[in-house]
Motif scaffolding. Sequence first.
Motif, short mmCIF file in Angstrom:
data_model
loop_
_atom_site.label_atom_id
_atom_site.label_comp_id
_atom_site.label_asym_id
_atom_site.label_seq_id
_atom_site.Cartn_x
_atom_site.Cartn_y
_atom_site.Cartn_z
N TRP A 11 -21.16 -57.42 4.08
CA TRP A 11 -20.65 -56.47 3.10
C TRP A 11 -19.68 -57.23 2.22
O TRP A 11 -18.79 -57.91 2.72
CB TRP A 11 -19.94 -55.30 3.78
N GLU A 12 -19.85 -57.09 0.92
CA GLU A 12 -18.94 -57.68 -0.06
C GLU A 12 -18.10 -56.52 -0.61
O GLU A 12 -18.64 -55.56 -1.16
CB GLU A 12 -19.73 -58.33 -1.19
N VAL A 13 -16.79 -56.62 -0.44
CA VAL A 13 -15.89 -55.58 -0.93
C VAL A 13 -15.04 -56.18 -2.05
O VAL A 13 -14.28 -57.12 -1.82
CB VAL A 13 -14.98 -55.03 0.20
N PHE A 14 -15.19 -55.65 -3.24
CA PHE A 14 -14.45 -56.12 -4.42
C PHE A 14 -13.32 -55.13 -4.68
O PHE A 14 -13.55 -53.93 -4.78
CB PHE A 14 -15.40 -56.19 -5.62
N TYR A 15 -12.09 -55.65 -4.76
CA TYR A 15 -10.94 -54.76 -4.93
C TYR A 15 -9.85 -55.45 -5.74
O TYR A 15 -9.85 -56.66 -5.91
CB TYR A 15 -10.39 -54.30 -3.58
N ASP A 75 -13.67 -59.59 -0.43
CA ASP A 75 -13.65 -59.80 1.01
C ASP A 75 -15.07 -59.68 1.51
O ASP A 75 -15.84 -58.83 1.05
CB ASP A 75 -12.79 -58.74 1.71
N PHE A 76 -15.43 -60.52 2.47
CA PHE A 76 -16.76 -60.51 3.05
C PHE A 76 -16.64 -60.21 4.55
O PHE A 76 -15.87 -60.86 5.25
CB PHE A 76 -17.46 -61.86 2.84
N ASP A 112 -14.57 -64.13 4.99
CA ASP A 112 -13.94 -64.90 3.92
C ASP A 112 -13.28 -63.95 2.92
O ASP A 112 -13.66 -62.79 2.82
CB ASP A 112 -15.02 -65.72 3.19
N THR A 113 -12.31 -64.48 2.19
CA THR A 113 -11.69 -63.78 1.07
C THR A 113 -11.65 -64.73 -0.11
O THR A 113 -11.24 -65.88 0.04
CB THR A 113 -10.25 -63.32 1.41
N TRP A 114 -12.10 -64.24 -1.24
CA TRP A 114 -12.03 -65.01 -2.49
C TRP A 114 -11.07 -64.30 -3.42
O TRP A 114 -11.18 -63.10 -3.63
CB TRP A 114 -13.39 -65.10 -3.18
N ARG A 115 -10.14 -65.04 -3.98
CA ARG A 115 -9.21 -64.47 -4.96
C ARG A 115 -9.61 -64.99 -6.33
O ARG A 115 -9.78 -66.18 -6.54
CB ARG A 115 -7.76 -64.89 -4.68
N LEU A 116 -9.78 -64.06 -7.26
CA LEU A 116 -10.09 -64.46 -8.63
C LEU A 116 -8.79 -64.79 -9.33
O LEU A 116 -7.83 -64.03 -9.24
CB LEU A 116 -10.82 -63.33 -9.37
N SER A 117 -8.77 -65.91 -10.00
CA SER A 117 -7.54 -66.28 -10.70
C SER A 117 -7.82 -66.39 -12.19
O SER A 117 -8.89 -66.79 -12.61
CB SER A 117 -7.00 -67.61 -10.17
#
Length: 165
Positions: free
Chosen positions: A128-132, A147-148, A158-163
């Motif tokens: 599940w990919e949760v975009f917040y 968040d995955f 994993d967590t990816w932060r968009l910068s």
Amino acid sequence: MSKSWKIAAIAVFAAAVLCIGMIIAFRAVTEREWGIQRMAVQTAYEKTILAKANKVERFVGDKTYTVIYGEDKIGQPIYVWVAEDEIRTEMGSAGLSAEQAEALVKTKHPQADVLRVMLGVQDGQPVWEVFYKLKPENASRDQYFYDFYTFKDGLHRDTWRLSIQ
């Protein structure tokens, strides 16, 4: 015909041509994507127990998948991932729901504003990919995160932060 009528007629004609042009451009841009989605749903109908497709999304990761959210013949939730060379199927009861995935983020970050929850594949595993978005303490603006969570058991992967630079 007076000059004002001629100007009005030309304006109406120009507006009509512009609208028709925009419709043609929109169809040209979206037709390829809709075709891919139609083909994926047709493939899922033929090769899985999918009986009804409720929602179709595209997930782009290591590989691009068309994800079909649907039901089997007795109305149970089923998810199908279709890629060029692969088809995966999972029953909804075999893993977390979208609401449960969203709740995992809300538990970790109660002030998070969840924008989208969708299925995907990460490292060969359904997730599940949760975009917040979240406004961290001492920050001047919101930050956006992905968040995955594993589909089967909800483990955080994993967590990816968009910068924004």
